[in-house]
Write an enzyme that holds these catalytic residues in place. Structure first.
Site, PDB file in Angstrom:
ATOM      1  N   LYS A  42      10.723  -6.618  -0.099  1.00 55.43           N
ATOM      2  CA  LYS A  42      10.846  -7.016   1.287  1.00 55.43           C
ATOM      3  C   LYS A  42       9.550  -7.645   1.796  1.00 55.43           C
ATOM      4  O   LYS A  42       9.539  -8.338   2.800  1.00 55.43           O
ATOM      5  CB  LYS A  42      11.146  -5.783   2.173  1.00 55.43           C
ATOM      6  CG  LYS A  42      12.406  -5.056   1.839  1.00 55.43           C
ATOM      7  CD  LYS A  42      12.508  -3.828   2.753  1.00 55.43           C
ATOM      8  CE  LYS A  42      13.575  -2.877   2.285  1.00 55.43           C
ATOM      9  NZ  LYS A  42      13.529  -1.627   3.055  1.00 55.43           N
ATOM     10  N   GLY A  43       8.460  -7.371   1.113  1.00 50.71           N
ATOM     11  CA  GLY A  43       7.131  -7.649   1.656  1.00 50.71           C
ATOM     12  C   GLY A  43       6.858  -9.079   2.068  1.00 50.71           C
ATOM     13  O   GLY A  43       6.035  -9.328   2.940  1.00 50.71           O
ATOM     14  N   ASP A  99       4.079 -11.334  -1.417  1.00 49.22           N
ATOM     15  CA  ASP A  99       3.120 -10.903  -0.395  1.00 49.22           C
ATOM     16  C   ASP A  99       1.759 -10.603  -1.018  1.00 49.22           C
ATOM     17  O   ASP A  99       0.731 -11.040  -0.523  1.00 49.22           O
ATOM     18  CB  ASP A  99       3.650  -9.680   0.368  1.00 49.22           C
ATOM     19  CG  ASP A  99       4.134  -8.557  -0.543  1.00 49.22           C
ATOM     20  OD1 ASP A  99       4.150  -8.720  -1.788  1.00 49.22           O
ATOM     21  OD2 ASP A  99       4.518  -7.493  -0.022  1.00 49.22           O
ATOM     22  N   ASP A 102      -1.016  -7.137  -7.206  1.00 49.38           N
ATOM     23  CA  ASP A 102      -1.946  -6.018  -7.400  1.00 49.38           C
ATOM     24  C   ASP A 102      -2.143  -5.828  -8.901  1.00 49.38           C
ATOM     25  O   ASP A 102      -2.949  -6.525  -9.524  1.00 49.38           O
ATOM     26  CB  ASP A 102      -1.360  -4.790  -6.700  1.00 49.38           C
ATOM     27  CG  ASP A 102      -2.270  -3.581  -6.729  1.00 49.38           C
ATOM     28  OD1 ASP A 102      -3.451  -3.728  -7.077  1.00 49.38           O
ATOM     29  OD2 ASP A 102      -1.805  -2.479  -6.394  1.00 49.38           O
ATOM     30  N   LYS A 130      -5.007  -9.414  -4.897  1.00 50.38           N
ATOM     31  CA  LYS A 130      -5.878  -8.224  -4.964  1.00 50.38           C
ATOM     32  C   LYS A 130      -6.304  -8.051  -6.411  1.00 50.38           C
ATOM     33  O   LYS A 130      -5.494  -7.784  -7.279  1.00 50.38           O
ATOM     34  CB  LYS A 130      -5.113  -7.002  -4.445  1.00 50.38           C
ATOM     35  CG  LYS A 130      -5.980  -5.786  -4.290  1.00 50.38           C
ATOM     36  CD  LYS A 130      -5.407  -4.802  -3.285  1.00 50.38           C
ATOM     37  CE  LYS A 130      -4.290  -3.965  -3.864  1.00 50.38           C
ATOM     38  NZ  LYS A 130      -3.800  -2.968  -2.894  1.00 50.38           N
ATOM     39  N   PHE A 151      -6.097  -0.622   0.170  1.00 52.87           N
ATOM     40  CA  PHE A 151      -4.679  -0.681   0.525  1.00 52.87           C
ATOM     41  C   PHE A 151      -4.531  -1.292   1.902  1.00 52.87           C
ATOM     42  O   PHE A 151      -5.193  -0.887   2.852  1.00 52.87           O
ATOM     43  CB  PHE A 151      -4.053   0.712   0.487  1.00 52.87           C
ATOM     44  CG  PHE A 151      -2.554   0.656   0.490  1.00 52.87           C
ATOM     45  CD1 PHE A 151      -1.861   0.388  -0.688  1.00 52.87           C
ATOM     46  CD2 PHE A 151      -1.838   0.825   1.662  1.00 52.87           C
ATOM     47  CE1 PHE A 151      -0.474   0.298  -0.687  1.00 52.87           C
ATOM     48  CE2 PHE A 151      -0.444   0.727   1.669  1.00 52.87           C
ATOM     49  CZ  PHE A 151       0.231   0.466   0.491  1.00 52.87           C
ATOM     50  N   ASP A 158       3.913  -2.894   3.750  1.00 50.57           N
ATOM     51  CA  ASP A 158       4.249  -1.579   4.287  1.00 50.57           C
ATOM     52  C   ASP A 158       3.438  -0.448   3.654  1.00 50.57           C
ATOM     53  O   ASP A 158       2.813  -0.607   2.611  1.00 50.57           O
ATOM     54  CB  ASP A 158       5.719  -1.276   4.025  1.00 50.57           C
ATOM     55  CG  ASP A 158       5.988  -0.972   2.538  1.00 50.57           C
ATOM     56  OD1 ASP A 158       5.572  -1.782   1.687  1.00 50.57           O
ATOM     57  OD2 ASP A 158       6.578   0.077   2.242  1.00 50.57           O
ATOM     58  N   ARG A 164       5.324  -2.934   8.688  1.00 48.10           N
ATOM     59  CA  ARG A 164       5.589  -4.334   8.304  1.00 48.10           C
ATOM     60  C   ARG A 164       5.517  -5.246   9.517  1.00 48.10           C
ATOM     61  O   ARG A 164       5.297  -6.447   9.391  1.00 48.10           O
ATOM     62  CB  ARG A 164       6.986  -4.463   7.679  1.00 48.10           C
ATOM     63  CG  ARG A 164       7.163  -3.734   6.350  1.00 48.10           C
ATOM     64  CD  ARG A 164       8.470  -4.176   5.705  1.00 48.10           C
ATOM     65  NE  ARG A 164       8.922  -3.285   4.642  1.00 48.10           N
ATOM     66  CZ  ARG A 164       8.527  -3.350   3.366  1.00 48.10           C
ATOM     67  NH1 ARG A 164       7.642  -4.244   3.004  1.00 48.10           N
ATOM     68  NH2 ARG A 164       9.000  -2.510   2.473  1.00 48.10           N
TER      69      ARG A 164
HETATM   70  P1  IMP Z   1       2.042  -5.000  -8.630  1.00 52.34           P
HETATM   71  O1  IMP Z   1       3.272  -4.961  -9.481  1.00 52.34           O
HETATM   72  O2  IMP Z   1       1.111  -3.845  -8.910  1.00 52.34           O
HETATM   73  O3  IMP Z   1       1.311  -6.305  -8.653  1.00 52.34           O
HETATM   74  O4  IMP Z   1       2.496  -4.669  -7.176  1.00 52.34           O
HETATM   75  C1  IMP Z   1       2.905  -5.588  -6.303  1.00 52.34           C
HETATM   76  C2  IMP Z   1       3.679  -4.921  -5.190  1.00 52.34           C
HETATM   77  O5  IMP Z   1       3.089  -3.668  -4.803  1.00 52.34           O
HETATM   78  C3  IMP Z   1       3.614  -5.813  -3.996  1.00 52.34           C
HETATM   79  O6  IMP Z   1       4.674  -6.728  -3.992  1.00 52.34           O
HETATM   80  C4  IMP Z   1       3.670  -4.815  -2.856  1.00 52.34           C
HETATM   81  O7  IMP Z   1       5.011  -4.559  -2.542  1.00 52.34           O
HETATM   82  C5  IMP Z   1       3.022  -3.566  -3.402  1.00 52.34           C
HETATM   83  N1  IMP Z   1       1.605  -3.462  -3.007  1.00 52.34           N
HETATM   84  C6  IMP Z   1       0.514  -3.609  -3.785  1.00 52.34           C
HETATM   85  N2  IMP Z   1      -0.622  -3.448  -3.094  1.00 52.34           N
HETATM   86  C7  IMP Z   1      -0.245  -3.212  -1.815  1.00 52.34           C
HETATM   87  C8  IMP Z   1      -0.979  -2.980  -0.601  1.00 52.34           C
HETATM   88  O8  IMP Z   1      -2.218  -2.973  -0.512  1.00 52.34           O
HETATM   89  N3  IMP Z   1      -0.203  -2.762   0.517  1.00 52.34           N
HETATM   90  C9  IMP Z   1       1.145  -2.771   0.508  1.00 52.34           C
HETATM   91  N4  IMP Z   1       1.868  -3.002  -0.600  1.00 52.34           N
HETATM   92  C10 IMP Z   1       1.180  -3.215  -1.765  1.00 52.34           C
HETATM   93 MG    MG Z   2       6.170  -7.063  -2.753  1.00 51.73          MG
END
Ligand code: IMP
Ligand code: MG
Length: 175
Positions: A42-43, A99, A102, A130, A151, A158, A164
């Site tokens: 949803k982000g 969005d 990470d 990030k 974070f 969220d 959000r």
């Molecule tokens: P990844 O698979 O670890 O890259 O995670 C990506 C997803 O984790 C993003 O699409 C977000 O939904 C969530 N996420 C990662 N870091 C944050 C943050 O700092 N705040 C909120 N959601 C996050």
């Molecule tokens: Mg996301």
């Protein structure tokens, strides 16, 4: 979360400036060739809504819904598809709109899945990159804002489904 435990990291003005720049970069790269934006729910819902209005390139939109197992602020690396694309992407110019990247597991999983469907091209646009906890070798082609760690919430992002709706992006301070 107490309000004193968060502070504005990226203001709505900064976000708008970067989204405008991304729109210009994408418009310059694709010109009159139609792009298909694939928003990751949803982000990315606010980001994609603002981004598409900054494009001069013709654009169509579809969404996927992905969730990584585990709660809190840690990603598990196991990705679940909760909603698939509704339009075929074969022979289209596709841009994944995220969005935040990470660990990179979510994007890697989606990127590889879409690649199998033979798009004409496949790129990644993320509002936030990030970098500190990246675990897979994946880079976005279009990056709004880079940050190291921490974070964040707001502008679509969220914490347990809340915040959000905040127009600015806040850093959540661990307490
Ligand atoms: P990844 O698979 O670890 O890259 O995670 C990506 C997803 O984790 C993003 O699409 C977000 O939904 C969530 N996420 C990662 N870091 C944050 C943050 O700092 N705040 C909120 N959601 C996050
Ligand atoms: Mg996301």
């Amino acid at each position: 979360m107490a309000e004193q435990n968060r502070k504005i990291l990226f203001s709505r003005e900064r976000i708008a400036t970067e989204v405008k720049r991304l729109g210009q970069e994408i418009s310059r790269d694709y010109g009159d060739e139609e792009v298909m934006l694939v928003g990751v729910l949803k982000g990315s819902f606010l980001f994609i809504a603002d981004l598409i209005r900054e494009l001069e390139t013709p654009a169509i939109v579809d969404f996927v819904r992905l969730a990584s197992y585990g709660s809190g602020t840690q990603t598990s690396g196991i990705i679940e598809f909760r909603k698939e694309l509704e339009m075929p992407i074969k022979d289209r110019h596709v841009i994944i709109v995220e969005d935040i990247v990470d660990s990179g597991y979510t994007l890697e999983c989606l990127f590889n899945k879409l690649l199998l469907q033979n798009p004409r091209s496949l790129k990644i646009c993320t509002l936030i990159d990030k970098r500190a906890r990246r675990e897979v070798d994946i880079e976005a082609d279009y990056i709004g804002i880079s940050m190291e760690d921490g974070f964040i919430i707001g502008y679509g992002l969220d914490h347990d489904e809340k915040y959000r709706d905040l127009p600015d992006i806040y850093l959540v301070e661990e307490s």
